[in-house]
Scaffold this motif. Structure first.
Motif, short mmCIF file in Angstrom:
data_model
loop_
_atom_site.label_atom_id
_atom_site.label_comp_id
_atom_site.label_asym_id
_atom_site.label_seq_id
_atom_site.Cartn_x
_atom_site.Cartn_y
_atom_site.Cartn_z
N CYS A 172 0.91 -1.40 0.20
CA CYS A 172 0.02 -0.03 0.04
C CYS A 172 1.00 1.37 -0.10
N TYR A 179 -4.89 -1.55 4.25
CA TYR A 179 -4.65 -0.56 3.17
C TYR A 179 -5.77 0.58 3.55
N CYS A 234 -11.27 3.08 -1.40
CA CYS A 234 -10.82 1.62 -1.06
C CYS A 234 -11.86 1.04 -0.18
N HIS A 241 -4.29 4.46 3.90
CA HIS A 241 -4.86 5.34 3.11
C HIS A 241 -5.43 6.34 3.79
#
Length: 230
Positions: A74, A130, A107, A134
């Motif tokens: 990521c 992730y 996401c 993020h």
């Protein structure tokens, strides 16, 4: 083949929910204020619940390693996105909003329902890493990019419901598997599961309502938007 069929079914279901939201927004059955309430319920209740539930799986050392690989992947991916967006920003004159659209994908709202339908809770377990990274990047580099502020508000990172759910979920996963078994009452598990199940329909309704109130002609004739999508 079975995975493909499950994926197609999930996408069709999402399209139907967005379409219903679009109709309800276009007809003004739901106001934008109603949409904001739904969004808060999804963000502060449903999403954290589905993330935490993703950690309620059997402990395996291999899963910890895989989670670390996902986190590293990521970081690498978002770094490449940021560099690519900066280059395109200079060559194609992309605005800061266009650049942010290239870096920060949806996401959680879209990937969670799709991957859950195909892979189950284990997908959310890996996706949680992730989502956490993020959100951290968004509230640091994203704020700098969109608002031009170099000072980062750490409070927004620490109090982010998705990050909190990821941290608590990982602690539960590790303690339950390595220290002492933790058994939640059936009623608690049911509540977490049912709240988590609200995520997809709520976010899809919010998306559809937003589209219903938007100027679609302006959206489809925006060259910058098409370039970002490409």
């Amino acid at each position: 083949m079975a995975v493909t069929i499950s994926l197609i079914k999930a996408i069709i279901a999402i399209f139907l929910m967005v379409s219903i939201g679009f109709f309800l927004g276009r007809t003004k059955f739901f106001s934008q204020a109603d949409s904001a309430v739904m969004s808060k319920i999804a963000l502060y209740i449903a999403c954290p619940c589905i993330i935490f539930k993703g950690f309620m799986i059997d402990y395996q050392a291999e899963r910890i390693k895989a989670l670390g690989i996902v986190a590293i992947g990521c970081i690498v991916a978002m770094t490449l996105f940021a560099v690519g967006a900066r280059i395109l920003g200079k060559t194609l004159k992309f605005s800061s909003i266009d650049q942010a659209s290239l870096i920060f994908t949806n996401c959680g709202n879209l990937l969670i329902p799709i991957l859950s339908a195909v892979m189950g809770d284990i997908a959310v377990f890996y996706l949680a890493a992730y989502i956490a990274i993020h959100q951290i990047v968004f509230f640091t580099y994203g704020v700098i990019l969109l608002q031009g502020k170099e000072q980062v508000d750490l409070k927004k990172i620490v109090t982010n419901p998705n990050i909190i759910a990821s941290v608590l979920g990982f602690i539960y996963f590790f303690v339950n598997g390595c220290v002492v078994p933790i058994q939640f009452p059936a009623a608690v598990i049911t509540a977490i599961t049912n709240f988590g199940n609200l995520l997809t329909p709520l976010f899809m309704l919010v998306l559809g309502i937003g589209l219903g109130y938007s100027n679609l002609k302006e959206a489809f004739t925006n060259k910058g938007a098409f370039l970002v999508c490409l």
